[in-house]
Design a protein around this motif. Sequence first.
Motif, PDB file in Angstrom:
ATOM      1  N   GLN A   3       0.824  -1.203   0.000  1.00  0.00           N
ATOM      2  CA  GLN A   3       0.000   0.000   0.000  1.00  0.00           C
ATOM      3  C   GLN A   3       0.862   1.258   0.000  1.00  0.00           C
ATOM      4  O   GLN A   3       0.550   2.243  -0.679  1.00  0.00           O
ATOM      5  N   LEU A   4       1.966   1.222   0.740  1.00  0.00           N
ATOM      6  CA  LEU A   4       2.875   2.363   0.770  1.00  0.00           C
ATOM      7  C   LEU A   4       3.491   2.600  -0.613  1.00  0.00           C
ATOM      8  O   LEU A   4       3.630   3.756  -1.058  1.00  0.00           O
ATOM      9  N   GLU A   5       3.848   1.532  -1.295  1.00  0.00           N
ATOM     10  CA  GLU A   5       4.394   1.664  -2.646  1.00  0.00           C
ATOM     11  C   GLU A   5       3.343   2.216  -3.611  1.00  0.00           C
ATOM     12  O   GLU A   5       3.658   3.036  -4.495  1.00  0.00           O
ATOM     13  N   GLN A   6       2.101   1.783  -3.467  1.00  0.00           N
ATOM     14  CA  GLN A   6       1.043   2.306  -4.322  1.00  0.00           C
ATOM     15  C   GLN A   6       0.825   3.800  -4.090  1.00  0.00           C
ATOM     16  O   GLN A   6       0.570   4.552  -5.037  1.00  0.00           O
ATOM     17  N   ASP A   7       0.928   4.225  -2.833  1.00  0.00           N
ATOM     18  CA  ASP A   7       0.838   5.662  -2.541  1.00  0.00           C
ATOM     19  C   ASP A   7       1.996   6.413  -3.190  1.00  0.00           C
ATOM     20  O   ASP A   7       1.820   7.524  -3.715  1.00  0.00           O
ATOM     21  N   GLY A   8       3.181   5.808  -3.159  1.00  0.00           N
ATOM     22  CA  GLY A   8       4.332   6.430  -3.798  1.00  0.00           C
ATOM     23  C   GLY A   8       4.152   6.556  -5.297  1.00  0.00           C
ATOM     24  O   GLY A   8       4.536   7.568  -5.900  1.00  0.00           O
ATOM     25  N   VAL A   9       3.563   5.537  -5.923  1.00  0.00           N
ATOM     26  CA  VAL A   9       3.311   5.587  -7.363  1.00  0.00           C
ATOM     27  C   VAL A   9       2.360   6.733  -7.693  1.00  0.00           C
ATOM     28  O   VAL A   9       2.558   7.470  -8.679  1.00  0.00           O
ATOM     29  N   GLU A  10       1.343   6.911  -6.876  1.00  0.00           N
ATOM     30  CA  GLU A  10       0.396   8.005  -7.117  1.00  0.00           C
ATOM     31  C   GLU A  10       1.069   9.365  -6.960  1.00  0.00           C
ATOM     32  O   GLU A  10       0.774  10.301  -7.712  1.00  0.00           O
ATOM     33  N   TYR A  11       1.965   9.482  -5.986  1.00  0.00           N
ATOM     34  CA  TYR A  11       2.690  10.742  -5.801  1.00  0.00           C
ATOM     35  C   TYR A  11       3.601  11.010  -7.007  1.00  0.00           C
ATOM     36  O   TYR A  11       3.661  12.139  -7.516  1.00  0.00           O
ATOM     37  N   LEU A  12       4.311   9.994  -7.468  1.00  0.00           N
ATOM     38  CA  LEU A  12       5.184  10.160  -8.633  1.00  0.00           C
ATOM     39  C   LEU A  12       4.386  10.511  -9.880  1.00  0.00           C
ATOM     40  O   LEU A  12       4.852  11.271 -10.740  1.00  0.00           O
ATOM     41  N   ASN A  13       3.192   9.969  -9.966  1.00  0.00           N
ATOM     42  CA  ASN A  13       2.333  10.262 -11.113  1.00  0.00           C
ATOM     43  C   ASN A  13       1.956  11.740 -11.166  1.00  0.00           C
ATOM     44  O   ASN A  13       1.765  12.298 -12.253  1.00  0.00           O
ATOM     45  N   ALA A  14       1.862  12.369  -9.992  1.00  0.00           N
ATOM     46  CA  ALA A  14       1.573  13.805  -9.948  1.00  0.00           C
ATOM     47  C   ALA A  14       2.828  14.641 -10.172  1.00  0.00           C
ATOM     48  O   ALA A  14       2.746  15.764 -10.685  1.00  0.00           O
ATOM     49  N   LEU A  15       3.975  14.115  -9.795  1.00  0.00           N
ATOM     50  CA  LEU A  15       5.218  14.875  -9.948  1.00  0.00           C
ATOM     51  C   LEU A  15       5.724  14.921 -11.393  1.00  0.00           C
ATOM     52  O   LEU A  15       6.375  15.893 -11.792  1.00  0.00           O
ATOM     53  N   SER A  16       5.427  13.903 -12.175  1.00  0.00           N
ATOM     54  CA  SER A  16       5.953  13.842 -13.540  1.00  0.00           C
ATOM     55  C   SER A  16       5.561  15.046 -14.389  1.00  0.00           C
ATOM     56  O   SER A  16       6.416  15.632 -15.076  1.00  0.00           O
ATOM     57  N   PRO A  17       4.304  15.484 -14.384  1.00  0.00           N
ATOM     58  CA  PRO A  17       3.974  16.688 -15.173  1.00  0.00           C
ATOM     59  C   PRO A  17       4.657  17.948 -14.643  1.00  0.00           C
ATOM     60  O   PRO A  17       4.884  18.889 -15.410  1.00  0.00           O
TER      61      PRO A  17
END
Length: 374
Positions: A29-43
Amino acid sequence: MLTVLVLLPAAGLFLRVLQENSKQRDNVQLEQDGVEYLNALSPLISALAESQSSALQGVAAEPASVTAAVARVQGVDDRFGQELGARTRWTDLKAKIAALPKIKGTDDKVFTAHVEVADLTIALFTTVQENSTLSRDPDADISFLQSVVADKMPRAVTAVSRMSDLANMAAAATGSAKTTLNTKFGYQALLVQDSVGDLTDRLQEAVDDTSSNTLSGNLVSNLDSFRRGIEAANRGANLGSTKGPNVSTLVTAQSTLQTALSALSGVILKEISGLLDDRSGSLTYKRIEAFVLFGIAIVLIVVATLWTRGRAREVQTGFTEQPGETSRDVSVQVSGGGNAPVGNPYGGGPYDSVPNYGEAPNYGGGRERSGALR
């Protein structure tokens, strides 16, 4: 007591399995939260590259892409920033982004301010990557993919945007300033080449080691677009040529690269999320399996206990003394219809008497035998 002695180790083993399963589920779950954060940082990294170029061209207003990207990161930070340890870094970064349009002065001053902000953004990528444990994922495909999207791609895009802006700045400079800018340009060009080489190798390793059926197909077209943007940037750099960098080619390459980054990072993050969902589903199945096996073990232990106690009662009942077994009637019926005296078991008739020891039987009505017989 036997039931307790068997049940306690089984319960202890079940609890350890359950604790390990819960730990792994929390980590996923922590990794999934990290993926969502990275998804916002990319743009955001692409938007900051656009902001840097427009600011060097004299545009003071913040680009709409930066405003939208900041709002998106703020939303994800409100949900996951605290647990990922990113909130402090993001708060500082957001303040510096808001201050960029207010920076006035030389191109070098404006460029330096944007470089600082971009470096802080890359550091935020690293913070999320490490605190979400994505950087320590045990699966090779996820490990390679997260390395690309959280490290190699942001650095490559940032280096290309700096190449383009440094080329513009060098074209307008003279003397030692021009030499310094060209040196910085060459350094960024080398960074682009290294980042893209590592990026391509890691994506190939991820495809070779993945269990995903869609990763290879989804990466091909988007990776090709990304490579074309990088190749255009390298052509525009004109490294080793006396003509210097081609500014128009670099600007076009930067635009192509930003579009390719958005598509490629989206594909990679989607693949990572899918792989993590599969792992989470597997852990949920194992959790249910553990509960079922523990329940079956309890039922079997209870049934075995009841059966053992039932057998014990049967055995105990078999050894219990029955009525009359301790007072048996050992009297012997005599032929005359009465009971024989205890001292004479041969019967109560006159012919049943037994002579005493040492006495001769009296066969002749009491008379002794003749002397000859004696």
